[in-house]
Design a protein around this motif. Structure first.
Motif, PDB file in Angstrom:
ATOM      1  N   ILE A 147     -18.921   0.635  -3.399  1.00 12.94           N
ATOM      2  CA  ILE A 147     -19.364  -0.047  -2.183  1.00 12.94           C
ATOM      3  C   ILE A 147     -20.877   0.103  -2.108  1.00 12.94           C
ATOM      4  CG2 ILE A 147     -19.191  -0.187   0.327  1.00 12.94           C
ATOM      5  CD1 ILE A 147     -16.548  -0.770  -1.102  1.00 12.94           C
ATOM      6  N   GLY A 148     -21.592  -1.005  -2.275  1.00  9.79           N
ATOM      7  CA  GLY A 148     -23.048  -0.943  -2.266  1.00  9.79           C
ATOM      8  C   GLY A 148     -23.630  -0.657  -0.898  1.00  9.79           C
ATOM      9  N   ALA A 149     -22.946  -1.115   0.156  1.00  9.03           N
ATOM     10  CA  ALA A 149     -23.430  -0.888   1.530  1.00  9.03           C
ATOM     11  C   ALA A 149     -22.231  -0.898   2.463  1.00  9.03           C
ATOM     12  CB  ALA A 149     -24.437  -1.955   1.935  1.00  9.03           C
ATOM     13  N   LEU A 150     -21.973   0.217   3.111  1.00  6.28           N
ATOM     14  CA  LEU A 150     -20.860   0.294   4.056  1.00  6.28           C
ATOM     15  C   LEU A 150     -21.071  -0.700   5.192  1.00  6.28           C
ATOM     16  CD1 LEU A 150     -20.328   4.160   4.284  1.00  6.28           C
ATOM     17  CD2 LEU A 150     -18.807   2.481   3.207  1.00  6.28           C
ATOM     18  N   GLY A 151     -20.014  -1.437   5.522  1.00  7.30           N
ATOM     19  CA  GLY A 151     -20.095  -2.418   6.600  1.00  7.30           C
ATOM     20  C   GLY A 151     -20.603  -3.771   6.171  1.00  7.30           C
ATOM     21  N   SER A 152     -20.951  -3.936   4.903  1.00 11.12           N
ATOM     22  CA  SER A 152     -21.456  -5.215   4.411  1.00 11.12           C
ATOM     23  C   SER A 152     -20.309  -6.191   4.198  1.00 11.12           C
ATOM     24  CB  SER A 152     -22.200  -5.019   3.093  1.00 11.12           C
ATOM     25  OG  SER A 152     -21.288  -4.609   2.073  1.00 11.12           O
ATOM     26  N   SER A 153     -20.645  -7.455   3.991  1.00  9.21           N
ATOM     27  CA  SER A 153     -19.613  -8.454   3.711  1.00  9.21           C
ATOM     28  C   SER A 153     -18.879  -8.145   2.416  1.00  9.21           C
ATOM     29  CB  SER A 153     -20.234  -9.858   3.649  1.00  9.21           C
ATOM     30  OG  SER A 153     -21.199  -9.934   2.606  1.00  9.21           O
ATOM     31  N   LEU A 154     -19.579  -7.538   1.433  1.00  4.36           N
ATOM     32  CA  LEU A 154     -18.933  -7.185   0.165  1.00  4.36           C
ATOM     33  C   LEU A 154     -17.945  -6.040   0.370  1.00  4.36           C
ATOM     34  CD1 LEU A 154     -22.038  -7.384  -2.184  1.00  4.36           C
ATOM     35  CD2 LEU A 154     -20.233  -9.084  -1.905  1.00  4.36           C
ATOM     36  N   HIS A 155     -18.306  -5.064   1.200  1.00  8.66           N
ATOM     37  CA  HIS A 155     -17.376  -3.990   1.557  1.00  8.66           C
ATOM     38  C   HIS A 155     -16.141  -4.576   2.230  1.00  8.66           C
ATOM     39  CE1 HIS A 155     -16.596  -0.318   4.414  1.00  8.66           C
ATOM     40  NE2 HIS A 155     -15.633  -0.474   3.520  1.00  8.66           N
ATOM     41  N   MET A 156     -16.364  -5.498   3.186  1.00  9.16           N
ATOM     42  CA  MET A 156     -15.244  -6.089   3.923  1.00  9.16           C
ATOM     43  C   MET A 156     -14.378  -6.981   3.031  1.00  9.16           C
ATOM     44  SD  MET A 156     -15.275  -4.850   6.976  1.00  9.16           S
ATOM     45  CE  MET A 156     -16.034  -3.290   6.521  1.00  9.16           C
ATOM     46  N   ALA A 157     -14.983  -7.602   2.003  1.00  6.03           N
ATOM     47  CA  ALA A 157     -14.181  -8.391   1.061  1.00  6.03           C
ATOM     48  C   ALA A 157     -13.176  -7.500   0.345  1.00  6.03           C
ATOM     49  CB  ALA A 157     -15.089  -9.085   0.042  1.00  6.03           C
ATOM     50  N   GLY A 158     -13.627  -6.317  -0.058  1.00  7.38           N
ATOM     51  CA  GLY A 158     -12.717  -5.371  -0.707  1.00  7.38           C
ATOM     52  C   GLY A 158     -11.619  -4.901   0.229  1.00  7.38           C
ATOM     53  N   ILE A 169      -6.824   1.619  -3.121  1.00  8.24           N
ATOM     54  CA  ILE A 169      -7.976   1.785  -4.008  1.00  8.24           C
ATOM     55  C   ILE A 169      -8.973   2.685  -3.292  1.00  8.24           C
ATOM     56  CG2 ILE A 169      -9.829   0.621  -5.274  1.00  8.24           C
ATOM     57  CD1 ILE A 169      -8.117  -1.954  -5.123  1.00  8.24           C
ATOM     58  N   LEU A 170      -9.526   3.649  -3.993  1.00  8.70           N
ATOM     59  CA  LEU A 170     -10.457   4.599  -3.396  1.00  8.70           C
ATOM     60  C   LEU A 170     -11.861   4.010  -3.349  1.00  8.70           C
ATOM     61  CD1 LEU A 170     -11.042   7.514  -2.374  1.00  8.70           C
ATOM     62  CD2 LEU A 170     -11.484   8.118  -4.771  1.00  8.70           C
ATOM     63  N   ASN A 171     -12.464   3.964  -2.142  1.00 11.30           N
ATOM     64  CA  ASN A 171     -13.844   3.503  -2.005  1.00 11.30           C
ATOM     65  C   ASN A 171     -14.827   4.587  -2.422  1.00 11.30           C
ATOM     66  OD1 ASN A 171     -13.014   1.058  -0.989  1.00 11.30           O
ATOM     67  ND2 ASN A 171     -13.412   1.568   1.138  1.00 11.30           N
ATOM     68  N   VAL A 172     -15.876   4.182  -3.134  1.00  8.84           N
ATOM     69  CA  VAL A 172     -16.952   5.092  -3.514  1.00  8.84           C
ATOM     70  C   VAL A 172     -18.266   4.495  -2.998  1.00  8.84           C
ATOM     71  CG1 VAL A 172     -18.138   6.264  -5.401  1.00  8.84           C
ATOM     72  CG2 VAL A 172     -15.683   5.756  -5.601  1.00  8.84           C
ATOM     73  N   PRO A 173     -18.776   5.010  -1.878  1.00  9.91           N
ATOM     74  CA  PRO A 173     -19.992   4.428  -1.288  1.00  9.91           C
ATOM     75  C   PRO A 173     -21.252   4.781  -2.081  1.00  9.91           C
ATOM     76  CG  PRO A 173     -18.722   5.709   0.326  1.00  9.91           C
ATOM     77  CD  PRO A 173     -18.210   6.054  -1.029  1.00  9.91           C
ATOM     78  N   TYR A 174     -22.186   3.833  -2.120  1.00 14.27           N
ATOM     79  CA  TYR A 174     -23.482   4.034  -2.761  1.00 14.27           C
ATOM     80  C   TYR A 174     -24.590   3.629  -1.795  1.00 14.27           C
ATOM     81  CZ  TYR A 174     -21.189   4.630  -7.294  1.00 14.27           C
ATOM     82  OH  TYR A 174     -20.420   5.092  -8.333  1.00 14.27           O
ATOM     83  N   LYS A 175     -25.784   4.106  -2.066  1.00 15.75           N
ATOM     84  CA  LYS A 175     -26.943   3.729  -1.258  1.00 15.75           C
ATOM     85  C   LYS A 175     -27.612   2.518  -1.879  1.00 15.75           C
ATOM     86  CE  LYS A 175     -27.801   8.331   0.615  1.00 15.75           C
ATOM     87  NZ  LYS A 175     -28.766   9.472   0.730  1.00 15.75           N
ATOM     88  N   GLY A 176     -26.883   1.411  -1.894  1.00 17.75           N
ATOM     89  CA  GLY A 176     -27.427   0.186  -2.442  1.00 17.75           C
ATOM     90  C   GLY A 176     -26.590  -0.375  -3.581  1.00 17.75           C
ATOM     91  N   THR A 177     -26.789  -1.670  -3.831  1.00 17.12           N
ATOM     92  CA  THR A 177     -26.027  -2.357  -4.876  1.00 17.12           C
ATOM     93  C   THR A 177     -26.428  -1.903  -6.268  1.00 17.12           C
ATOM     94  OG1 THR A 177     -25.748  -4.300  -3.467  1.00 17.12           O
ATOM     95  CG2 THR A 177     -25.471  -4.622  -5.828  1.00 17.12           C
ATOM     96  N   SER A 178     -27.717  -1.650  -6.475  1.00 16.76           N
ATOM     97  CA  SER A 178     -28.193  -1.314  -7.821  1.00 16.76           C
ATOM     98  C   SER A 178     -27.522  -0.065  -8.396  1.00 16.76           C
ATOM     99  CB  SER A 178     -29.717  -1.151  -7.805  1.00 16.76           C
ATOM    100  OG  SER A 178     -30.196  -0.831  -9.092  1.00 16.76           O
ATOM    101  N   PRO A 179     -27.481   1.066  -7.661  1.00 12.00           N
ATOM    102  CA  PRO A 179     -26.779   2.227  -8.235  1.00 12.00           C
ATOM    103  C   PRO A 179     -25.286   2.012  -8.386  1.00 12.00           C
ATOM    104  CG  PRO A 179     -27.492   2.679  -5.977  1.00 12.00           C
ATOM    105  CD  PRO A 179     -28.143   1.405  -6.390  1.00 12.00           C
TER     106      PRO A 179
END
Length: 312
Positions: A147-158, A169-179
């Motif tokens: 998850i590149g950003a919690l609460g983002s549209s990409l997070h919500m798509a998942g 599926i286990l979420n793994v949050p990151y501080k941004g899309t790049s990492p």
């Protein structure tokens, strides 16, 4: 220039001593997609309105800082908001918003829709969505989603995919899309939803495996990649960008701004700008945008409730 927009432009130069301007406030830093959309739209609206249009970046809190600023601005058309999907998501993600996303804003026009793509590490044991669903259901909790950003549209798509298909599926949050992309490429995580801008180069090189797009139709930028909705009936998820003003904008000002925004969206230059991100230029009436936002808030409230996520 009509008197309504002339009044909006006059805010910056009450004595005639300096050039007037309409301000587009963006809740993201310079260089991102929202900023790029705002600057492109602003440039073209400026030409149509014969009035300077400037972009002001007020990033932070998922776009809430910019939205709150515009909500509290004078309702004369001089200060507008270019915002994105988090505008709807934040209505349920944040428990103490300082504004109401429906009551405190005047919808003007939709600007763009941006679908995303589900990508996995290249050696993931599935080559299409049907195999993916069988594999993940057979091993609940085994696989991870970046998850590149919690609460983002990409997070919500998942989350929407997991909710609709009954997946664990286990979420793994990151501080941004790049990492997040970096770890997916390295095989530390199994999958993620990503924008085409981030995913396309790695898909072309074979470093990431695309399984499905979030749009209801196939996208020419992703040949051979079907909609996820073909395997999960009713699934669809798009990021969007739109233009709003503070509540109480005069109808004649709304009409003039809507006309200028729609002309800007319809220019070949703006459409070409969006093609690189598999995005679609989309304009709307103010009423249609208002209806969409109310429905979108309700859709995301269901997903946020499913995740149990809150920010404050």
């Amino acid at each position: 220039m009509g008197c309504a927009i002339a009044a909006a432009c006059a805010f910056a130069a009450p004595s005639g001593a300096q050039e007037a301007a309409i301000k587009l406030v963006v809740g993201a830093p310079p260089g991102g997609t929202t900023d790029t959309v705002a600057r492109s739209i602003g440039q073209r609206m400026s030409q149509d309105l014969k009035c300077t249009v400037v972009v002001e970046n007020r990033p932070g809190a998922g776009g809430n800082i910019a939205a709150d600023y515009v909500a509290k601005s004078k309702a004369d058309g001089s200060t507008l908001l270019v915002t994105f999907t988090s505008f709807s998501i934040n209505a349920s993600l944040y428990r103490n918003l300082p504004f109401d996303p429906v009551r405190d804003f005047t919808p003007i026009s939709m600007l763009a829709n941006v679908p995303s793509v589900l990508v996995t590490r290249k050696d993931f044991p599935a080559k299409n969505m049907a195999e993916f669903l069988r594999e993940v259901k057979a091993h609940p909790g085994k696989y991870t989603m970046a998850i590149g950003a919690l609460g983002s549209s990409l997070h919500m798509a998942g989350e929407r995919m997991k909710m609709m298909a009954g997946l664990e599926i286990l979420n793994v949050p990151y501080k941004g899309t790049s990492p997040a992309i970096t770890d997916l490429l390295g095989g530390q995580v199994d999958m993620m939803f990503a924008s085409s801008l981030n995913a396309l180069p790695h898909m072309k090189s074979g470093a990431l495996k695309p399984l499905g797009v979030t749009s209801p139709q196939p996208l020419p930028q992703f040949p051979g990649v079907p909609p996820i909705g073909d395997a999960i009936k009713g699934f669809e998820s798009n990021a969007w960008f739109a233009l709003f003003g503070p509540a109480g904008l005069p109808p004649e000002t709304v009409a003039a701004l809507n006309g200028a925004a729609r002309k800007a969206v319809d220019t070949p230059e703006f459409r070409r700008l969006l093609e690189g991100e598999a995005a679609t230029a989309v304009s709307s009436t103010p009423q249609a945008l208002g209806d969409f936002v109310r429905e979108d808030i309700a859709r995301y409230a269901e997903i946020v409730k499913f995740t149990g996520a809150t920010v404050d």
